[in-house]
Write a protein that holds these residues in place. Structure first.
Motif, PDB file in Angstrom:
ATOM      1  N   GLN A 189     -11.753  37.804   2.761  1.00 24.72           N
ATOM      2  CA  GLN A 189     -10.764  37.192   3.637  1.00 24.72           C
ATOM      3  C   GLN A 189     -10.385  35.816   3.089  1.00 24.72           C
ATOM      4  OE1 GLN A 189     -11.877  37.620   7.934  1.00 24.72           O
ATOM      5  NE2 GLN A 189     -13.692  38.684   7.160  1.00 24.72           N
ATOM      6  N   ARG A 190      -9.325  35.256   3.621  1.00 21.88           N
ATOM      7  CA  ARG A 190      -8.888  33.930   3.193  1.00 21.88           C
ATOM      8  C   ARG A 190      -9.381  32.889   4.172  1.00 21.88           C
ATOM      9  NH1 ARG A 190      -2.887  31.354   1.998  1.00 21.88           N
ATOM     10  NH2 ARG A 190      -2.918  30.836   4.212  1.00 21.88           N
ATOM     11  N   LEU A 191     -10.185  31.960   3.670  1.00 25.67           N
ATOM     12  CA  LEU A 191     -10.669  30.852   4.493  1.00 25.67           C
ATOM     13  C   LEU A 191      -9.675  29.703   4.481  1.00 25.67           C
ATOM     14  CD1 LEU A 191     -12.856  29.468   6.188  1.00 25.67           C
ATOM     15  CD2 LEU A 191     -13.972  28.801   4.052  1.00 25.67           C
ATOM     16  N   THR A 192      -9.279  29.284   3.287  1.00 23.09           N
ATOM     17  CA  THR A 192      -8.252  28.257   3.101  1.00 23.09           C
ATOM     18  C   THR A 192      -7.331  28.743   1.984  1.00 23.09           C
ATOM     19  OG1 THR A 192      -9.288  26.939   1.351  1.00 23.09           O
ATOM     20  CG2 THR A 192     -10.038  26.523   3.616  1.00 23.09           C
ATOM     21  N   PRO A 193      -6.250  28.021   1.706  1.00 19.88           N
ATOM     22  CA  PRO A 193      -5.379  28.454   0.609  1.00 19.88           C
ATOM     23  C   PRO A 193      -6.080  28.549  -0.745  1.00 19.88           C
ATOM     24  CG  PRO A 193      -4.219  26.909   2.021  1.00 19.88           C
ATOM     25  CD  PRO A 193      -5.643  26.937   2.502  1.00 19.88           C
ATOM     26  N   THR A 194      -7.218  27.868  -0.920  1.00 19.70           N
ATOM     27  CA  THR A 194      -7.906  27.890  -2.212  1.00 19.70           C
ATOM     28  C   THR A 194      -9.305  28.516  -2.150  1.00 19.70           C
ATOM     29  OG1 THR A 194      -8.792  25.650  -1.848  1.00 19.70           O
ATOM     30  CG2 THR A 194      -6.680  25.831  -3.004  1.00 19.70           C
ATOM     31  N   ILE A 195      -9.759  28.901  -0.954  1.00 15.40           N
ATOM     32  CA  ILE A 195     -11.120  29.415  -0.801  1.00 15.40           C
ATOM     33  C   ILE A 195     -11.091  30.740  -0.039  1.00 15.40           C
ATOM     34  CG2 ILE A 195     -13.454  28.981   0.042  1.00 15.40           C
ATOM     35  CD1 ILE A 195     -12.821  26.006   0.038  1.00 15.40           C
ATOM     36  N   ASP A 196     -11.696  31.766  -0.617  1.00 15.89           N
ATOM     37  CA  ASP A 196     -11.877  33.037   0.070  1.00 15.89           C
ATOM     38  C   ASP A 196     -13.190  33.018   0.842  1.00 15.89           C
ATOM     39  OD1 ASP A 196      -9.517  34.155  -0.954  1.00 15.89           O
ATOM     40  OD2 ASP A 196     -10.525  34.812  -2.784  1.00 15.89           O
ATOM     41  N   ALA A 197     -13.413  34.055   1.617  1.00 14.95           N
ATOM     42  CA  ALA A 197     -14.668  34.193   2.355  1.00 14.95           C
ATOM     43  C   ALA A 197     -15.072  35.657   2.386  1.00 14.95           C
ATOM     44  CB  ALA A 197     -14.535  33.652   3.776  1.00 14.95           C
ATOM     45  N   LEU A 198     -16.379  35.880   2.388  1.00 15.88           N
ATOM     46  CA  LEU A 198     -16.937  37.226   2.510  1.00 15.88           C
ATOM     47  C   LEU A 198     -18.037  37.172   3.554  1.00 15.88           C
ATOM     48  CD1 LEU A 198     -17.388  40.186   1.565  1.00 15.88           C
ATOM     49  CD2 LEU A 198     -18.966  39.259  -0.160  1.00 15.88           C
ATOM     50  N   PHE A 199     -17.923  37.986   4.588  1.00 16.29           N
ATOM     51  CA  PHE A 199     -18.948  38.045   5.630  1.00 16.29           C
ATOM     52  C   PHE A 199     -19.909  39.185   5.331  1.00 16.29           C
ATOM     53  CE2 PHE A 199     -20.456  39.782   9.718  1.00 16.29           C
ATOM     54  CZ  PHE A 199     -21.212  38.692  10.128  1.00 16.29           C
ATOM     55  N   VAL A 200     -21.203  38.859   5.352  1.00 12.90           N
ATOM     56  CA  VAL A 200     -22.257  39.856   5.131  1.00 12.90           C
ATOM     57  C   VAL A 200     -23.353  39.629   6.178  1.00 12.90           C
ATOM     58  CG1 VAL A 200     -21.778  39.947   2.647  1.00 12.90           C
ATOM     59  CG2 VAL A 200     -23.559  38.405   3.504  1.00 12.90           C
ATOM     60  N   PRO A 201     -24.255  40.603   6.365  1.00  8.62           N
ATOM     61  CA  PRO A 201     -25.367  40.374   7.296  1.00  8.62           C
ATOM     62  C   PRO A 201     -26.268  39.246   6.813  1.00  8.62           C
ATOM     63  CG  PRO A 201     -25.106  42.723   6.811  1.00  8.62           C
ATOM     64  CD  PRO A 201     -24.233  41.984   5.850  1.00  8.62           C
ATOM     65  N   ASP A 202     -27.036  38.695   7.736  1.00  4.80           N
ATOM     66  CA  ASP A 202     -28.000  37.655   7.380  1.00  4.80           C
ATOM     67  C   ASP A 202     -29.052  38.242   6.441  1.00  4.80           C
ATOM     68  OD1 ASP A 202     -30.709  36.190   7.868  1.00  4.80           O
ATOM     69  OD2 ASP A 202     -29.177  34.795   8.552  1.00  4.80           O
TER      70      ASP A 202
END
Length: 218
Positions: free
Chosen positions: A174-187
């Motif tokens: 996913q897009r967190l900011t215009p220059t940083i993506d994000a990936l959500f995973v379990p703890d």
């Protein structure tokens, strides 16, 4: 201007402007990131906002300008003992995962939402939590891998410039900011004791390998 009829003398030669190479620029940025992370570490050690007593906070670890920033909620006993994030089982598991995904560990920085070793992480001060934003601003990663719902809630609560809300959709870039993506995973700390949980973690974490393969070679 010169007096009438006088010949113009030679102009004073200006010194050539020294050129700065890309490597020198990167080195300067790296030096600044190291300095700022060191300053942040000193501030953390001196902070009295959280009721941690005499135990030192758990510092982030990894490359100061990493492409990948790993973020989980709170420290394990091993991390508290060493004072370093992702020390112990979680770090060992991630190293094996990086190897399987052909990701160089040198491009990774790992940190915690709650850096103080508290019996109840919910007692962490807002100022302590807000330091994650400082770390992200210093490291300037290309992606944040956020581990678990508690870490996700904290990331979404940060006042990052132009940030978007990240959904709890495992394994999706996913897009967190215009220059940083994000990936959500379990703890990851909750995923190491049961085979089904390990498979669930790996199934979402492997998306990081596909993302990394698509990075430009520079």
């Amino acid at each position: 201007m010169h007096p009438q009829g006088a010949e113009a003398g030679p102009k004073k030669r200006q010194g050539a402007v020294p050129s700065t190479t890309d490597d020198e620029i990167r080195e300067k940025y790296l030096e600044r990131a190291i300095r700022e992370l060191n300053d942040l570490g000193h501030d953390l050690s001196a902070c009295q906002d959280c009721p941690r007593g005499s135990v030192m906070p758990v510092q982030g670890s990894g490359h100061p300008q990493a492409d990948i920033l790993m973020l989980k909620h709170a420290a394990t006993p091993a991390e508290i003992e060493e004072g370093v994030a992702f020390y112990g089982r979680a770090g060992n598991a991630l190293m094996k995962s990086f190897k399987r995904l052909s990701i160089d560990p040198i491009v990774v920085f790992g940190t915690l939402c709650v850096k103080c070793p508290l019996t109840d992480p919910s007692h962490a001060s807002e100022a302590c939590i807000a330091r994650i934003g400082e770390e992200i601003a210093i490291v300037q990663p290309r992606i944040v891998v956020v581990m678990g719902d508690e870490a996700l809630d904290i990331l979404n609560g940060l006042d990052l410039p132009l940030a978007e809300q990240i959904e709890a959709t495992e394994g999706e870039i996913q897009r967190l900011t215009p220059t940083i993506d994000a990936l959500f995973v379990p703890d990851i700390d909750d995923s190491l004791d049961e085979e089904g949980a390990k498979q669930r973690f790996w199934g979402s974490f492997r998306a990081l390998g596909d993302w990394y393969d698509q990075l430009p070679p520079y």
